[in-house]
Design an enzyme around this catalytic site. Structure first.
Site, mmCIF file in Angstrom:
data_model
loop_
_atom_site.group_PDB
_atom_site.id
_atom_site.type_symbol
_atom_site.label_atom_id
_atom_site.label_comp_id
_atom_site.label_asym_id
_atom_site.label_seq_id
_atom_site.Cartn_x
_atom_site.Cartn_y
_atom_site.Cartn_z
ATOM 1 N N ASP A 17 0.899 -1.111 0.096
ATOM 2 C CA ASP A 17 -0.230 0.025 0.041
ATOM 3 C C ASP A 17 0.794 1.206 0.085
ATOM 4 O O ASP A 17 1.861 1.141 0.562
ATOM 5 C CB ASP A 17 -1.095 -0.052 1.112
ATOM 6 C CG ASP A 17 -1.870 -0.917 1.293
ATOM 7 O OD1 ASP A 17 -2.606 -1.379 0.268
ATOM 8 O OD2 ASP A 17 -2.319 -1.614 2.251
ATOM 9 N N ASP B 148 -7.207 -1.435 -4.446
ATOM 10 C CA ASP B 148 -8.273 -1.066 -3.592
ATOM 11 C C ASP B 148 -9.049 0.238 -4.340
ATOM 12 O O ASP B 148 -10.240 0.204 -3.951
ATOM 13 C CB ASP B 148 -7.307 -0.476 -2.336
ATOM 14 C CG ASP B 148 -6.771 -1.475 -1.702
ATOM 15 O OD1 ASP B 148 -6.939 -2.691 -1.666
ATOM 16 O OD2 ASP B 148 -5.658 -1.202 -0.899
#
Length: 178
Positions: free
Chosen positions: A125, A141
């Site tokens: 991330d 995401d």
């Protein structure tokens, strides 16, 4: 079994190609994050608001279920299979084009993080909204979240009860108009 029409065959190939491209783009952004962000300070894009900050997430959204790789892999394989089945089952009429497009986002969203879990044992991330202290996230995401929001909007405001009934009947009886 019905024959796939040339037009629908081309649309299917284009849809799968788009899924592959979107998944590859997600993986490319994660590669860039590793190269340019790992073990380095965050890069402010909008100071105090948004930054690029490397994070290895061993759990799910918001860091829940840390270290449950096998669980996530099994769930993701099942989810991708169901989503692909749904993608193939959705009527090929113009009215249902938004559903096709949203599944073209949902599947790479799941696949991108699945690839990370299989290769790295964690998800990479790197997008961080500092202003609201939102959990760090990635391109996959974004695909999944945007598609999910638009699916909810479509089913609340665009598709009626008869559309939902017809879609579920088609899904249950695997009737496709390929």
């Amino acid at each position: 079994m019905r024959q796939i029409s040339k037009k629908n065959g081309i649309l299917l190939v284009l849809g799968v190609f788009a899924m592959i491209v979107l998944t590859a783009f997600d993986q490319f952004t994660k590669y860039l994050a590793v190269c340019h962000l790992k073990h380095k300070p965050a890069i402010p894009i909008l100071p105090g608001v948004f930054e690029l900050s490397y994070l290895e997430n061993h759990g799910a959204a918001f860091g829940i279920l840390q270290g449950q790789k096998t669980f996530f892999i099994l769930i993701t394989v099942a989810a991708i299979a169901v989503m692909f089945y749904l993608y193939l089952s959705i009527p090929k009429q113009q009215r249902y084009l938004p559903l096709h497009l949203l599944f073209i986002l949902l599947i790479p969203g799941a696949a991108g993080n699945f690839i990370d879990r299989c290769i790295n044992n964690y998800v990479i991330d790197f997008f961080y909204f500092r202003l609201i202290n939102f959990p760090v996230f990635n391109v996959a995401d974004v695909y999944f979240s945007v598609a999910t929001v638009f699916l909810m909007i479509l089913f609340c405001f665009y598709y009626g009860e008869e559309d939902v009934d017809m879609i579920f009947r088609r899904l249950l009886f695997w009737k496709r108009d390929l």
